[in-house]
Design an enzyme around this catalytic site. Structure first.
Site, PDB file in Angstrom:
ATOM      1  N   GLU A   1      -5.884   1.940  -4.364  1.00  0.00           N
ATOM      2  CA  GLU A   1      -5.113   1.321  -3.285  1.00  0.00           C
ATOM      3  C   GLU A   1      -4.546  -0.020  -3.724  1.00  0.00           C
ATOM      4  OE1 GLU A   1      -7.416  -0.048   0.030  1.00  0.00           O
ATOM      5  OE2 GLU A   1      -9.059  -0.770  -1.234  1.00  0.00           O
TER       6      GLU A   1
ATOM      7  N   HIS B   1      -2.573   1.135   6.947  1.00  0.00           N
ATOM      8  CA  HIS B   1      -2.943   1.099   5.530  1.00  0.00           C
ATOM      9  C   HIS B   1      -3.089   2.513   4.987  1.00  0.00           C
ATOM     10  CE1 HIS B   1      -4.338  -0.526   1.810  1.00  0.00           C
ATOM     11  NE2 HIS B   1      -5.558  -0.038   1.926  1.00  0.00           N
TER      12      HIS B   1
ATOM     13  N   CYS C   1       0.815  -1.223   0.000  1.00  0.00           N
ATOM     14  CA  CYS C   1       0.000   0.000   0.000  1.00  0.00           C
ATOM     15  C   CYS C   1       0.844   1.267   0.000  1.00  0.00           C
ATOM     16  CB  CYS C   1      -0.971  -0.010   1.174  1.00  0.00           C
ATOM     17  SG  CYS C   1      -0.214   0.021   2.817  1.00  0.00           S
TER      18      CYS C   1
END
Length: 262
Positions: A239, A227, A181
């Site tokens: 993402e 994240h 990420c």
């Protein structure tokens, strides 16, 4: 054949029971009308812009129709596969093993059917997630209204991140063909000449904090401490979500922290 086995296999097959009725979108091209004498130039310009917008909408509709057709095929295939496994279980109903070897073989077949049904359901879910990601990407293209200036660093980073759609998530990877990420947003901003820290835990301190009401494409979005996503506008983010998934477009969450790279 045991009742629990049939019940499990039947529940899996029921996920795909019935027929999927999906309408067909009108994708016929716009018919160009002849210019009317005496109308002002501004009218013709506005009409041309409107025709271009309609043509773009029809192209998106054609892509949506193709995705929905694939959804229908996916549904029918999952229905066929899970039905076949259930039929095999019913066909095995009369089996009455009369020795240990036959009993082990019957148990082996039951276990194999359960594994196969489980695999069919997981494969169908993966296909559904891919179709949903494609639809969200089309929704993003159709609804672009509040994008940053085309040559701004945020716009360059957004375009870079979107160019990686479909690349696999790999923990610790920073591109250009696989990402985690934080690796994705770091790589995307690097294409715009903006350095970011490597990890999510450091990136959450990059730039300046932004309230949700003022979020813009290019902002870093943190749904939780581990994240990071990138806002792309229209309530969507791009993402690299987790192991086993690919870079995709997702909806913007509600409980988030936002940072805007300087």
């Amino acid at each position: 054949m045991t009742a629990p086995e049939v019940e499990i296999l039947s529940r899996a097959h029921a996920l795909f029971s019935g027929r999927q009725a999906v309408g067909v979108l009108d994708t016929a091209p716009a018919v160009a009308s002849s210019p009317r004498e005496g109308l002002p130039t501004a009218y013709h310009r506005a009409a041309d812009r409107r025709r271009t917008e309609l043509d773009g909408a029809r192209r998106v509709d054609a892509e949506v129709s193709a995705i929905l057709a694939r959804v229908q095929r996916d549904h029918r295939e999952a229905q066929r596969q899970t039905r076949a496994v259930l039929d095999a279980a019913h066909a095995d109903a009369a089996a009455t093993p009369d020795n240990p070897v036959a009993q082990r073989e019957l148990l082996r077949r039951r276990a194999a059917r359960l594994r196969a049904q489980h695999a069919h359901v997981l494969a169908a879910r993966r296909r559904a997630r891919r179709r949903l990601a494609l639809l969200r990407a089309l929704g993003y293209r159709r609804g672009q209204r509040r994008l940053p200036a085309p040559n701004s660093r945020a716009a360059l980073a957004v375009r870079a991140a979107l160019s990686r759609l479909g690349c696999p998530y790999v923990w610790g990877a920073t591109g250009p063909d696989r990402f985690d990420c934080s690796g994705l947003v770091k790589w995307a901003y690097a294409q715009a000449g903006v350095p970011l820290h490597r990890t999510t835990y450091d990136q959450i301190n990059d730039g300046i904090p932004v309230p949700r009401s003022q979020i813009r494409p290019g902002d870093l979005v943190f749904p939780h401490a581990g994240h990071v996503q990138m806002a792309i506008g229209n309530g969507l983010v791009v993402e690299a979500p987790y192991s086993g998934a690919n870079v995709r477009i997702s909806r913007l969450g509600s409980d988030i922290a936002i940072r805007r790279p300087a």
